[in-house]
Design a protein around this motif. Sequence first.
Motif, PDB file in Angstrom:
ATOM      1  N   ASN A 408       0.344  19.372   8.069  1.00  0.00           N
ATOM      2  CA  ASN A 408       1.624  20.089   7.998  1.00  0.00           C
ATOM      3  C   ASN A 408       2.621  19.349   7.106  1.00  0.00           C
ATOM      4  N   THR A 409       2.623  18.028   7.209  1.00  0.00           N
ATOM      5  CA  THR A 409       3.501  17.237   6.336  1.00  0.00           C
ATOM      6  C   THR A 409       3.107  17.417   4.877  1.00  0.00           C
ATOM      7  N   VAL A 412       4.352  20.772   3.533  1.00  0.00           N
ATOM      8  CA  VAL A 412       5.790  20.782   3.231  1.00  0.00           C
ATOM      9  C   VAL A 412       6.048  20.165   1.863  1.00  0.00           C
TER      10      VAL A 412
END
Length: 435
Positions: A408-409, A412
């Motif tokens: 998820n990081t 982003v």
Amino acid sequence: MYRDTARLLMYSDLGENSILLRLSQILRDWEQGGFSQEDLVRRIYAEIKRLLELSAVCGFDENLWHCYLTWLLMTHKNAFTLTCERTACREGSINDFVKSDFAIFRRLFHYDFSPVEKDLGIRCFTSISHYLSLPKREQMYNRDISWQVRILSRALSQARDEEDIFSLMTSYYRQYGFGLFAMNRAFRVHGGGGDLEFLPITNADRVMLEDLLGYERQKQELRRNTEAFLDGKPANNVLLYGDAGTGKSTSVKALVNEYYGRGLRMIEIYKHQFGELSNVISQVKNRNYRFIVFIDDLSFEENEVEYKFLKAVIEGGVETRPDNVLIYATSNRRHLIRETWNDRTDLEHHGDIHRSDTMEEKLSLSARFGVTINYNAPTPKEYQSIVLALAARQGVRMEEQELLALANTWEVRHGNFSGRVAQQFVNYIEGLNRG
């Protein structure tokens, strides 16, 4: 050897610079005398070097002399190979000439180089007849050619007579054809007009449709259209559109890998080559293959007019598109050509009275693709599922919760959910683990 090569008929036009004819001339000079041994050795070594270079590109192994002669038979264009590619071999007078040539090739297969080696004090012919190639990455040679040449070479070396060779070669020509299209699955276009040539893509991606995670409906529709095309049934040009990194290009590349054995080939062209589209199609329309003309990342800005060439070829030109050619394109835009709000009003102060006609002109290109398939970006949950599947496939060992948090990081930082981003993330993690 030179007496045999002089008697070739159907397979005679090998080119004066071919290794076979150059070696024949050297052996004639050796037999007739009048040349220094040093000069003969130098000339022989020059041809052996060329054979080694060809072997490195094509992946020849074991007996390089047999592989080379097999490669000549596989790539030669003549009336016989053209006929065998298109239809089953039939009885005809031409077969007698072909069998005579095959008898010559059989003698060439078993040519005894030992007298010239003994006289000149060399062993190069013995070395290439018992050759062990160096291990190398697949990108350095064409695996398709390597496999075909070695299999057929072994069979030809064991042929009892020209009838055996005739049977082997006619079967090969009927199944694969001849030349570059028989040995390669994907091509780029170089040059134009009378100088147009097809360059094989030797390091093509070996991806398969099953390697693309998700998008089952899209892949099913792509398979259905492509299989209808291969079966000679009505099929449509295809436009794959949608978000970046979702597997549009991968899907098309996978098709040629899956259906190569059924005669599917791919020709990749670029926007600046659209003027050559008609020429490209005319070069392949009479071959016994099915061709996908692949256009990746297709889109046009407002002032670009190359799309008119594409429109004419897809549908609407005087010459009908042949049954063995389809166009598959990918794009991030559904309508391919950039629109502006000015396109959507009939009132225009810059010279075009009926501006909506201009909009229809732009939209008509995408309308000429009979099948349009949408590749949407995955949802966050689907993105996580792709990450987990890729990680398992590549052997990444990490706690699921930690892996998904890092994924998820990564998303982003890289801007969107897509299969491409997921693959890049898993590659990054695998690189860290290996380090």
